[in-house]
Design a protein around this motif. Structure first.
Motif, PDB file in Angstrom:
ATOM      1  N   ALA A 174       0.889  -1.223   0.062  1.00  0.00           N
ATOM      2  CA  ALA A 174      -0.009  -0.009  -0.022  1.00  0.00           C
ATOM      3  C   ALA A 174       0.773   1.495   0.095  1.00  0.00           C
ATOM      4  CB  ALA A 174      -1.035  -0.019   1.267  1.00  0.00           C
ATOM      5  N   GLN A 175       1.922   1.272   0.857  1.00  0.00           N
ATOM      6  CA  GLN A 175       2.765   2.483   0.865  1.00  0.00           C
ATOM      7  C   GLN A 175       3.416   2.874  -0.454  1.00  0.00           C
ATOM      8  OE1 GLN A 175       5.022   2.737   4.591  1.00  0.00           O
ATOM      9  NE2 GLN A 175       3.147   2.479   5.699  1.00  0.00           N
ATOM     10  N   GLU A 176       3.974   1.623  -1.035  1.00  0.00           N
ATOM     11  CA  GLU A 176       4.707   1.714  -2.237  1.00  0.00           C
ATOM     12  C   GLU A 176       3.839   2.400  -3.519  1.00  0.00           C
ATOM     13  OE1 GLU A 176       5.982  -1.403  -5.411  1.00  0.00           O
ATOM     14  OE2 GLU A 176       7.640  -1.021  -3.845  1.00  0.00           O
ATOM     15  N   CYS A 177       2.563   2.055  -3.369  1.00  0.00           N
ATOM     16  CA  CYS A 177       1.347   2.587  -4.348  1.00  0.00           C
ATOM     17  C   CYS A 177       1.106   3.880  -3.940  1.00  0.00           C
ATOM     18  CB  CYS A 177       0.264   1.392  -4.066  1.00  0.00           C
ATOM     19  SG  CYS A 177      -0.777   1.485  -5.596  1.00  0.00           S
ATOM     20  N   LEU A 178       0.996   4.152  -2.826  1.00  0.00           N
ATOM     21  CA  LEU A 178       0.727   5.618  -2.372  1.00  0.00           C
ATOM     22  C   LEU A 178       1.790   6.503  -2.945  1.00  0.00           C
ATOM     23  CD1 LEU A 178      -0.288   5.619   1.335  1.00  0.00           C
ATOM     24  CD2 LEU A 178      -1.744   6.590  -0.653  1.00  0.00           C
ATOM     25  N   ALA A 179       2.801   6.159  -2.560  1.00  0.00           N
ATOM     26  CA  ALA A 179       4.003   7.229  -3.361  1.00  0.00           C
ATOM     27  C   ALA A 179       4.208   7.079  -4.748  1.00  0.00           C
ATOM     28  CB  ALA A 179       5.375   6.391  -2.709  1.00  0.00           C
ATOM     29  N   GLN A 180       3.808   6.265  -5.555  1.00  0.00           N
ATOM     30  CA  GLN A 180       3.969   6.221  -7.046  1.00  0.00           C
ATOM     31  C   GLN A 180       2.666   6.655  -7.705  1.00  0.00           C
ATOM     32  OE1 GLN A 180       4.390   2.116  -7.829  1.00  0.00           O
ATOM     33  NE2 GLN A 180       6.425   2.135  -7.301  1.00  0.00           N
ATOM     34  N   ASN A 181       1.490   6.435  -7.061  1.00  0.00           N
ATOM     35  CA  ASN A 181       0.145   6.822  -7.745  1.00  0.00           C
ATOM     36  C   ASN A 181      -0.614   8.117  -7.210  1.00  0.00           C
ATOM     37  OD1 ASN A 181       0.295   4.599  -9.812  1.00  0.00           O
ATOM     38  ND2 ASN A 181       0.468   3.363  -7.747  1.00  0.00           N
ATOM     39  N   ILE A 182      -0.437   8.644  -6.008  1.00  0.00           N
ATOM     40  CA  ILE A 182      -1.037   9.616  -5.299  1.00  0.00           C
ATOM     41  C   ILE A 182      -0.303  11.148  -6.021  1.00  0.00           C
ATOM     42  CG2 ILE A 182      -1.929  10.913  -3.498  1.00  0.00           C
ATOM     43  CD1 ILE A 182      -3.374   8.367  -4.121  1.00  0.00           C
ATOM     44  N   SER A 183      -0.863  11.680  -6.755  1.00  0.00           N
ATOM     45  CA  SER A 183      -0.442  13.041  -7.096  1.00  0.00           C
ATOM     46  C   SER A 183      -1.412  14.299  -7.288  1.00  0.00           C
ATOM     47  CB  SER A 183       0.022  12.892  -8.966  1.00  0.00           C
ATOM     48  OG  SER A 183      -0.783  12.364  -9.617  1.00  0.00           O
ATOM     49  N   CYS A 184      -2.507  13.848  -6.273  1.00  0.00           N
ATOM     50  CA  CYS A 184      -3.540  15.018  -6.344  1.00  0.00           C
ATOM     51  C   CYS A 184      -3.697  15.889  -5.032  1.00  0.00           C
ATOM     52  CB  CYS A 184      -4.840  14.232  -6.643  1.00  0.00           C
ATOM     53  SG  CYS A 184      -5.254  12.932  -5.586  1.00  0.00           S
ATOM     54  N   HIS A 185      -4.456  16.456  -4.693  1.00  0.00           N
ATOM     55  CA  HIS A 185      -4.843  17.042  -3.488  1.00  0.00           C
ATOM     56  C   HIS A 185      -5.145  15.845  -2.642  1.00  0.00           C
ATOM     57  CE1 HIS A 185      -4.132  21.102  -4.586  1.00  0.00           C
ATOM     58  NE2 HIS A 185      -4.871  20.913  -5.642  1.00  0.00           N
ATOM     59  N   CYS A 186      -4.924  15.699  -1.048  1.00  0.00           N
ATOM     60  CA  CYS A 186      -5.393  14.776  -0.352  1.00  0.00           C
ATOM     61  C   CYS A 186      -5.755  15.239   0.995  1.00  0.00           C
ATOM     62  CB  CYS A 186      -4.032  13.930  -0.006  1.00  0.00           C
ATOM     63  SG  CYS A 186      -3.629  12.809  -1.601  1.00  0.00           S
ATOM     64  N   LEU A 187      -6.762  14.633   1.780  1.00  0.00           N
ATOM     65  CA  LEU A 187      -7.200  14.800   3.070  1.00  0.00           C
ATOM     66  C   LEU A 187      -7.370  13.462   3.610  1.00  0.00           C
ATOM     67  CD1 LEU A 187      -8.473  16.335   5.444  1.00  0.00           C
ATOM     68  CD2 LEU A 187     -10.821  16.052   4.254  1.00  0.00           C
ATOM     69  N   ALA A 188      -6.572  13.370   4.887  1.00  0.00           N
ATOM     70  CA  ALA A 188      -6.590  12.111   5.606  1.00  0.00           C
ATOM     71  C   ALA A 188      -6.825  12.230   7.078  1.00  0.00           C
ATOM     72  CB  ALA A 188      -5.132  11.519   5.455  1.00  0.00           C
ATOM     73  N   ILE A 189      -7.783  11.398   7.443  1.00  0.00           N
ATOM     74  CA  ILE A 189      -8.440  11.812   8.761  1.00  0.00           C
ATOM     75  C   ILE A 189      -8.294  10.022   9.320  1.00  0.00           C
ATOM     76  CG2 ILE A 189     -10.159  12.076  10.270  1.00  0.00           C
ATOM     77  CD1 ILE A 189     -11.136  14.047   7.961  1.00  0.00           C
ATOM     78  N   THR A 190      -7.590   9.886  10.508  1.00  0.00           N
ATOM     79  CA  THR A 190      -7.667   8.676  11.469  1.00  0.00           C
ATOM     80  C   THR A 190      -7.867   9.131  12.664  1.00  0.00           C
ATOM     81  OG1 THR A 190      -6.521   7.391   9.580  1.00  0.00           O
ATOM     82  CG2 THR A 190      -6.613   6.608  11.809  1.00  0.00           C
ATOM     83  N   GLY A 191      -8.634   8.609  13.425  1.00  0.00           N
ATOM     84  CA  GLY A 191      -8.774   8.809  14.859  1.00  0.00           C
ATOM     85  C   GLY A 191      -7.835   8.176  15.860  1.00  0.00           C
ATOM     86  N   THR A 221     -13.895  17.806   6.604  1.00  0.00           N
ATOM     87  CA  THR A 221     -14.118  17.675   5.342  1.00  0.00           C
ATOM     88  C   THR A 221     -14.659  18.751   4.409  1.00  0.00           C
ATOM     89  OG1 THR A 221     -14.394  15.159   5.750  1.00  0.00           O
ATOM     90  CG2 THR A 221     -15.090  15.962   3.651  1.00  0.00           C
ATOM     91  N   ASP A 222     -15.622  19.406   5.139  1.00  0.00           N
ATOM     92  CA  ASP A 222     -16.453  20.554   4.446  1.00  0.00           C
ATOM     93  C   ASP A 222     -15.508  21.664   4.175  1.00  0.00           C
ATOM     94  OD1 ASP A 222     -19.050  21.582   3.402  1.00  0.00           O
ATOM     95  OD2 ASP A 222     -18.829  23.085   5.233  1.00  0.00           O
ATOM     96  N   ALA A 223     -14.703  21.782   5.328  1.00  0.00           N
ATOM     97  CA  ALA A 223     -13.727  22.998   5.260  1.00  0.00           C
ATOM     98  C   ALA A 223     -12.745  22.732   3.836  1.00  0.00           C
ATOM     99  CB  ALA A 223     -13.052  23.326   6.475  1.00  0.00           C
ATOM    100  N   TRP A 224     -12.347  21.487   4.148  1.00  0.00           N
ATOM    101  CA  TRP A 224     -11.205  21.018   2.847  1.00  0.00           C
ATOM    102  C   TRP A 224     -11.770  21.255   1.464  1.00  0.00           C
ATOM    103  CZ3 TRP A 224     -10.767  17.060  -0.786  1.00  0.00           C
ATOM    104  CH2 TRP A 224      -9.774  16.642  -1.069  1.00  0.00           C
ATOM    105  N   LEU A 225     -13.116  20.812   1.370  1.00  0.00           N
ATOM    106  CA  LEU A 225     -13.677  21.060  -0.004  1.00  0.00           C
ATOM    107  C   LEU A 225     -13.825  22.395  -0.456  1.00  0.00           C
ATOM    108  CD1 LEU A 225     -16.675  17.970   0.498  1.00  0.00           C
ATOM    109  CD2 LEU A 225     -14.389  18.172  -1.232  1.00  0.00           C
ATOM    110  N   ASP A 226     -14.167  23.062   0.347  1.00  0.00           N
ATOM    111  CA  ASP A 226     -14.222  24.516   0.297  1.00  0.00           C
ATOM    112  C   ASP A 226     -12.934  25.202  -0.200  1.00  0.00           C
ATOM    113  OD1 ASP A 226     -17.080  24.696   0.535  1.00  0.00           O
ATOM    114  OD2 ASP A 226     -16.861  25.847   2.563  1.00  0.00           O
ATOM    115  N   LYS A 227     -11.949  24.969   0.554  1.00  0.00           N
ATOM    116  CA  LYS A 227     -10.599  25.265   0.275  1.00  0.00           C
ATOM    117  C   LYS A 227      -9.887  24.824  -1.078  1.00  0.00           C
ATOM    118  CE  LYS A 227      -7.278  23.760   2.970  1.00  0.00           C
ATOM    119  NZ  LYS A 227      -6.203  23.467   3.977  1.00  0.00           N
ATOM    120  N   ILE A 228     -10.165  23.445  -1.291  1.00  0.00           N
ATOM    121  CA  ILE A 228      -9.319  22.723  -2.362  1.00  0.00           C
ATOM    122  C   ILE A 228     -10.233  22.533  -3.607  1.00  0.00           C
ATOM    123  CG2 ILE A 228      -8.312  20.752  -2.881  1.00  0.00           C
ATOM    124  CD1 ILE A 228      -6.689  22.467  -1.149  1.00  0.00           C
ATOM    125  N   VAL A 229     -11.426  22.195  -3.467  1.00  0.00           N
ATOM    126  CA  VAL A 229     -12.395  21.933  -4.770  1.00  0.00           C
ATOM    127  C   VAL A 229     -12.923  23.228  -5.231  1.00  0.00           C
ATOM    128  CG1 VAL A 229     -14.292  20.632  -5.459  1.00  0.00           C
ATOM    129  CG2 VAL A 229     -12.416  19.599  -3.794  1.00  0.00           C
TER     130      VAL A 229
END
Length: 268
Positions: A163-180, A250-258
């Motif tokens: 998963a981490q190798e795939c993240l590094a190679q294929n994610i080239s967009c804007h990202c929001l990540a949330i884990t509690g 999420t709402d704030a991120w969408l307003d800012k990025i999208v």
């Protein structure tokens, strides 16, 4: 999800259990294709949101979208799964079970340590993976005298997936990540800023959050979060609305990025 809801087939009751990780990735790509084909949708601003396994397979979805000739995904929202992989998550959960049983006091602790010793848990896990990786490579396996089914193909594909190798190679967009911080099913450490930036070096941007009381069910828990109480707790949480902090972030991120500069967003 394949094999649930309207995708269920009367003549194939095992469709859900035969589905592998790559089948689910293909289904998600088809969903993006469907959106991109709608003239009302700005195909250059499609955002994909994934929770748990959906977050883990996100980079495969982004890769598949590009390989399908579509516009690259504009943004990814990872809920409870950023940087994680299923095999490590399963190990994490098994360790949590053993730790709680080991520390449990009173008659309940004694009974659990008797019927579910660490040796027995390890032996059951070994037997499980032996079945999953059997020489005939079954699509699914049956457990507990046939009362429970598990997709073996799904497990095998996830265990082979970096998963981490795939993240590094294929994610080239804007990202929001949330884990509690109260999520015992995946690790929240990947949502530390210094860690997250290293996981997605090609990302246009990465914003991360670790809400203090957020659980894997996307609901907050004020009390202690224990894996032995997962069924009881998740049943209660399922009746509650999604966590307000997650929705606000999420709402704030969408307003800012999208929606940045969008007249609709500025009017809200």
């Amino acid at each position: 999800k394949r094999g649930t809801g309207k995708s269920m087939k009367k003549d194939d009751k095992n469709l859900y259990y035969r589905a592998g990780m790559m089948d689910l990735v293909a289904d998600a790509i088809e969903a993006v294709k469907y959106l991109a084909s709608d003239p009302r949708i700005d195909r250059k601003k499609i955002v994909v949101l994934g929770h748990s396994e959906g977050a883990i397979i996100m980079p495969l979805i982004c890769k598949g979208v590009i390989e399908s000739g579509l516009e690259p995904v504009f943004g990814c929202i990872f809920y409870c799964g950023f940087g994680e992989n299923v095999k490590d998550a399963m190990d994490l959960q098994a360790d949590a079970v053993k730790k709680e049983i080991r520390e449990l006091t009173g008659p309940k602790g004694w009974i659990l340590r008797t019927v579910a010793s660490e040796e027995k848990i390890d032996r059951q896990r070994k037997d499980f993976f032996d079945k999953v990786n059997g020489p005939d490579e079954p699509d699914f396996i049956s457990m507990q005298c046939g009362l429970v089914k598990q997709s073996a193909k799904w497990i095998r594909e996830h265990c082979e997936f970096n998963a981490q190798e795939c993240l590094a190679q294929n994610i080239s967009c804007h990202c929001l990540a949330i884990t509690g911080c109260k999520d015992f099913q995946v690790r929240d450490e990947f949502c530390k800023p210094e860690v997250a930036h290293g996981l997605v070096p090609k990302a246009l941007s990465i914003e991360v959050h670790r809400p203090t009381n957020l659980t894997h069910a996307l609901r907050s828990s004020e009390g202690p979060s224990k894996i032995l109480d997962i069924n009881k707790d998740y049943t209660k949480m399922g009746k509650l609305p999604l966590d307000g902090e997650v929705l606000s972030i999420t709402d704030a991120w969408l307003d800012k990025i999208v929606f940045e500069g969008d007249t609709v967003a500025s009017a809200r």
